[in-house]
Design an enzyme around this catalytic site. Structure first.
Site, PDB file in Angstrom:
ATOM      1  N   ALA A  18       0.812  -1.234   0.000  1.00  0.00           N
ATOM      2  CA  ALA A  18       0.000   0.000   0.000  1.00  0.00           C
ATOM      3  C   ALA A  18       0.837   1.271   0.000  1.00  0.00           C
ATOM      4  O   ALA A  18       0.291   2.364   0.065  1.00  0.00           O
ATOM      5  CB  ALA A  18      -0.926  -0.002   1.217  1.00  0.00           C
ATOM      6  N   ARG A  20       2.798   2.672  -2.300  1.00  0.00           N
ATOM      7  CA  ARG A  20       2.912   3.466  -3.542  1.00  0.00           C
ATOM      8  C   ARG A  20       2.099   2.782  -4.625  1.00  0.00           C
ATOM      9  O   ARG A  20       1.539   1.695  -4.418  1.00  0.00           O
ATOM     10  CB  ARG A  20       4.375   3.639  -3.970  1.00  0.00           C
ATOM     11  CG  ARG A  20       5.172   2.381  -3.941  1.00  0.00           C
ATOM     12  CD  ARG A  20       6.688   2.652  -3.897  1.00  0.00           C
ATOM     13  NE  ARG A  20       7.388   1.389  -3.679  1.00  0.00           N
ATOM     14  CZ  ARG A  20       7.809   0.596  -4.663  1.00  0.00           C
ATOM     15  NH1 ARG A  20       7.661   0.963  -5.918  1.00  0.00           N
ATOM     16  NH2 ARG A  20       8.393  -0.550  -4.392  1.00  0.00           N
ATOM     17  N   ASN A 100      -2.521  -7.025  -3.032  1.00  0.00           N
ATOM     18  CA  ASN A 100      -2.005  -6.166  -4.109  1.00  0.00           C
ATOM     19  C   ASN A 100      -0.483  -6.239  -4.259  1.00  0.00           C
ATOM     20  O   ASN A 100       0.028  -6.071  -5.364  1.00  0.00           O
ATOM     21  CB  ASN A 100      -2.427  -4.717  -3.835  1.00  0.00           C
ATOM     22  CG  ASN A 100      -1.646  -3.742  -4.683  1.00  0.00           C
ATOM     23  OD1 ASN A 100      -1.924  -3.576  -5.872  1.00  0.00           O
ATOM     24  ND2 ASN A 100      -0.632  -3.103  -4.101  1.00  0.00           N
ATOM     25  N   SER A 166      -3.467  -9.282 -13.118  1.00  0.00           N
ATOM     26  CA  SER A 166      -2.939  -8.458 -14.222  1.00  0.00           C
ATOM     27  C   SER A 166      -3.496  -9.017 -15.519  1.00  0.00           C
ATOM     28  O   SER A 166      -3.848 -10.209 -15.581  1.00  0.00           O
ATOM     29  CB  SER A 166      -1.410  -8.557 -14.240  1.00  0.00           C
ATOM     30  OG  SER A 166      -0.895  -8.002 -15.434  1.00  0.00           O
ATOM     31  N   TYR A 179       6.416 -13.658 -14.323  1.00  0.00           N
ATOM     32  CA  TYR A 179       5.366 -12.725 -13.886  1.00  0.00           C
ATOM     33  C   TYR A 179       4.010 -13.197 -14.429  1.00  0.00           C
ATOM     34  O   TYR A 179       3.024 -13.257 -13.687  1.00  0.00           O
ATOM     35  CB  TYR A 179       5.695 -11.321 -14.391  1.00  0.00           C
ATOM     36  CG  TYR A 179       4.700 -10.263 -13.958  1.00  0.00           C
ATOM     37  CD1 TYR A 179       4.749  -9.724 -12.669  1.00  0.00           C
ATOM     38  CD2 TYR A 179       3.716  -9.789 -14.826  1.00  0.00           C
ATOM     39  CE1 TYR A 179       3.836  -8.756 -12.266  1.00  0.00           C
ATOM     40  CE2 TYR A 179       2.809  -8.820 -14.433  1.00  0.00           C
ATOM     41  CZ  TYR A 179       2.869  -8.303 -13.150  1.00  0.00           C
ATOM     42  OH  TYR A 179       1.963  -7.341 -12.751  1.00  0.00           O
ATOM     43  N   LYS A 183       0.743 -14.499 -12.122  1.00  0.00           N
ATOM     44  CA  LYS A 183      -0.571 -13.847 -12.129  1.00  0.00           C
ATOM     45  C   LYS A 183      -1.674 -14.809 -12.604  1.00  0.00           C
ATOM     46  O   LYS A 183      -2.811 -14.735 -12.128  1.00  0.00           O
ATOM     47  CB  LYS A 183      -0.531 -12.585 -12.992  1.00  0.00           C
ATOM     48  CG  LYS A 183       0.353 -11.487 -12.413  1.00  0.00           C
ATOM     49  CD  LYS A 183      -0.173 -11.009 -11.069  1.00  0.00           C
ATOM     50  CE  LYS A 183       0.613  -9.847 -10.500  1.00  0.00           C
ATOM     51  NZ  LYS A 183       0.053  -9.306  -9.269  1.00  0.00           N
TER      52      LYS A 183
HETATM   53  P1  NAP Z   1       4.843  -0.788  -7.451  1.00  0.00           P
HETATM   54  O1  NAP Z   1       4.609   0.621  -7.825  1.00  0.00           O
HETATM   55  O2  NAP Z   1       6.148  -1.408  -7.713  1.00  0.00           O
HETATM   56  O3  NAP Z   1       4.434  -0.968  -5.904  1.00  0.00           O
HETATM   57  C1  NAP Z   1       4.541  -2.239  -5.331  1.00  0.00           C
HETATM   58  C2  NAP Z   1       4.028  -2.210  -3.916  1.00  0.00           C
HETATM   59  O4  NAP Z   1       4.125  -3.530  -3.390  1.00  0.00           O
HETATM   60  C3  NAP Z   1       4.838  -1.319  -3.009  1.00  0.00           C
HETATM   61  O5  NAP Z   1       3.990  -0.780  -2.018  1.00  0.00           O
HETATM   62  C4  NAP Z   1       5.826  -2.288  -2.388  1.00  0.00           C
HETATM   63  O6  NAP Z   1       6.273  -1.906  -1.112  1.00  0.00           O
HETATM   64  C5  NAP Z   1       4.963  -3.512  -2.234  1.00  0.00           C
HETATM   65  N1  NAP Z   1       5.722  -4.746  -2.175  1.00  0.00           N
HETATM   66  C6  NAP Z   1       6.592  -5.246  -3.069  1.00  0.00           C
HETATM   67  N2  NAP Z   1       7.073  -6.409  -2.665  1.00  0.00           N
HETATM   68  C7  NAP Z   1       6.495  -6.660  -1.464  1.00  0.00           C
HETATM   69  C8  NAP Z   1       6.587  -7.710  -0.528  1.00  0.00           C
HETATM   70  N3  NAP Z   1       7.407  -8.757  -0.734  1.00  0.00           N
HETATM   71  N4  NAP Z   1       5.865  -7.638   0.611  1.00  0.00           N
HETATM   72  C9  NAP Z   1       5.061  -6.586   0.844  1.00  0.00           C
HETATM   73  N5  NAP Z   1       4.932  -5.559  -0.006  1.00  0.00           N
HETATM   74  C10 NAP Z   1       5.640  -5.597  -1.136  1.00  0.00           C
HETATM   75  O7  NAP Z   1       3.787  -1.734  -8.208  1.00  0.00           O
HETATM   76  P2  NAP Z   1       2.337  -1.422  -8.807  1.00  0.00           P
HETATM   77  O8  NAP Z   1       2.496  -1.127 -10.232  1.00  0.00           O
HETATM   78  O9  NAP Z   1       1.618  -0.490  -7.933  1.00  0.00           O
HETATM   79  O10 NAP Z   1       1.704  -2.886  -8.724  1.00  0.00           O
HETATM   80  C11 NAP Z   1       0.839  -3.264  -7.659  1.00  0.00           C
HETATM   81  C12 NAP Z   1       0.203  -4.598  -8.044  1.00  0.00           C
HETATM   82  O11 NAP Z   1      -0.514  -4.440  -9.269  1.00  0.00           O
HETATM   83  C13 NAP Z   1       1.213  -5.701  -8.277  1.00  0.00           C
HETATM   84  O12 NAP Z   1       0.694  -6.932  -7.831  1.00  0.00           O
HETATM   85  C14 NAP Z   1       1.353  -5.720  -9.789  1.00  0.00           C
HETATM   86  O13 NAP Z   1       1.749  -6.974 -10.266  1.00  0.00           O
HETATM   87  C15 NAP Z   1      -0.052  -5.388 -10.205  1.00  0.00           C
HETATM   88  N6  NAP Z   1      -0.177  -4.837 -11.552  1.00  0.00           N
HETATM   89  C16 NAP Z   1       0.494  -3.704 -11.921  1.00  0.00           C
HETATM   90  C17 NAP Z   1       0.322  -3.210 -13.204  1.00  0.00           C
HETATM   91  C18 NAP Z   1       1.010  -1.960 -13.702  1.00  0.00           C
HETATM   92  O14 NAP Z   1       0.911  -1.675 -14.910  1.00  0.00           O
HETATM   93  N7  NAP Z   1       1.643  -1.170 -12.856  1.00  0.00           N
HETATM   94  C19 NAP Z   1      -0.506  -3.890 -14.119  1.00  0.00           C
HETATM   95  C20 NAP Z   1      -1.160  -5.036 -13.717  1.00  0.00           C
HETATM   96  C21 NAP Z   1      -1.001  -5.497 -12.424  1.00  0.00           C
HETATM   97  P3  NAP Z   1       7.801  -1.404  -0.833  1.00  0.00           P
HETATM   98  O15 NAP Z   1       7.797   0.022  -1.271  1.00  0.00           O
HETATM   99  O16 NAP Z   1       8.009  -1.581   0.612  1.00  0.00           O
HETATM  100  O17 NAP Z   1       8.675  -2.259  -1.676  1.00  0.00           O
END
Ligand code: NAP
Length: 275
Positions: A18, A20, A100, A166, A179, A183
């Site tokens: 949560a 970012r 998430n 995703s 990845y 998913k």
């Molecule tokens: P992001 O900007 O990289 O943020 C990831 C978040 O997950 C951060 O809050 C991070 O916390 C946390 N995190 C990472 N590894 C973790 C762990 N081992 N334990 C607990 N927290 C962890 O990613 P996002 O783009 O927002 O993606 C969020 C979700 O949506 C993911 O599951 C991703 O696969 C999915 N998604 C993203 C997209 C896209 O286009 N961005 C598309 C489809 C699906 P820290 O800051 O502490 O590392």
């Protein structure tokens, strides 16, 4: 707010990842919808109020919600019990779990070069961590739902669990096979939990974001920019974290009470087959 928690007080959402991006967007939209929020991330620095969980806490509190930072790596199953205990100690309940937290492979390798280390790490966070955290929270929700049902005259309690998967659950990217696999497996976890938890009144949804502007997509933003300009996304723009947040908040409000196991895509129409 239509969500009926079955007890006095605000419903509580536990959102992983949560600090970012999409998780932050989900936390803020849930706060706006009347939830108190427990927000997890691997890092938490209370003094850094411009970023990370501390910034999300400030924003949620501005929206009238209580916020609990929950630091922990979701891949480390031995930490799940204390994370859930922290949420229950503070709020006494969890009405919504949003799985998430997720990572992309770093670096990206062609499927023919993908390494076991990257495969294991991506699946440990994206799939295994979410699966076992859900198992733990679901057990608590079942016990709570049974107790709420036994209480004569209690309003129905409708907890829910959301898995953020995703479009990569179905769309192939040979440069990040692990990845895509993580998913696809997570989407199937959503369906299995949906069936198992339905008799207890717990709804489970899969939310599939498309291309969302976050830190995760920042390293490949230029390529996506060009591909979106060339027509990759029918609605013609990047998705934003609040697009996903609003979709999760709509599901969390309980308006889809006779649905479970559904896939809800937030991708600007990328699922439309085109010729
Ligand atoms: P992001 O900007 O990289 O943020 C990831 C978040 O997950 C951060 O809050 C991070 O916390 C946390 N995190 C990472 N590894 C973790 C762990 N081992 N334990 C607990 N927290 C962890 O990613 P996002 O783009 O927002 O993606 C969020 C979700 O949506 C993911 O599951 C991703 O696969 C999915 N998604 C993203 C997209 C896209 O286009 N961005 C598309 C489809 C699906 P820290 O800051 O502490 O590392």
């Amino acid at each position: 707010m239509k969500f009926e928690p079955g007890a006095a007080g605000r419903p509580v959402a536990f959102v992983t990842g949560a600090s970012r991006g999409i998780g932050r967007g989900i936390a803020l939209e849930l706060a706006r919808s009347g939830f108190d929020v427990a927000g997890n991330a691997t890092r938490f620095d209370p003094s850094e109020r411009q970023a990370g969980l501390a910034e999300v806490q400030v924003r949620c509190e501005e929206l009238g919600a209580s916020f609990l930072p929950v630091r922990g790596d979701i891949a480390l199953l031995e930490g799940h019990e204390s994370m859930l205990e922290a949420v229950l100690h503070r709020f006494g309940r969890v009405d919504l779990l949003v799985n998430n937290a997720g990572i992309a492979p770093a670096p990206r390798f062609d499927v023919l070069e993908a390494t076991p280390e990257s495969f294991d790490r991506v699946l440990a966070v994206n799939t295994r961590g979410a699966f076992f955290l859900t198992q733990r929270v679901a057990r608590w929700m079942i016990a709570r739902a049974d107790a709420a049902g036994a209480a004569r005259g209690a309003p129905p309690w409708r907890p829910a669990i959301v898995f953020i998967t995703s479009i990569s659950a179905v769309a192939s990217s040979p440069a990040r096979a692990e990845y895509c696999i993580s998913k696809a497996a997570l989407g199937q976890a959503a369906r299995v939990f949906a069936e198992r938890l339905a008799p207890h009144g717990i709804s489970v949804f899969e939310v599939r974001p498309g291309i969302i502007r976050t830190d995760m997509t920042a390293p490949v933003a230029e390529q996506y920019e060009a591909r979106i300009a060339a027509g990759l996304v029918p609605q013609g723009r990047w998705g934003l974290p609040e697009d996903v947040g609003r979709a999760v908040a709509a599901l969390a409000r309980g308006d889809f009470a006779y649905s479970t196991g559904m896939i809800f895509e937030v991708s600007g129409g990328m699922d439309i087959r085109r010729v």
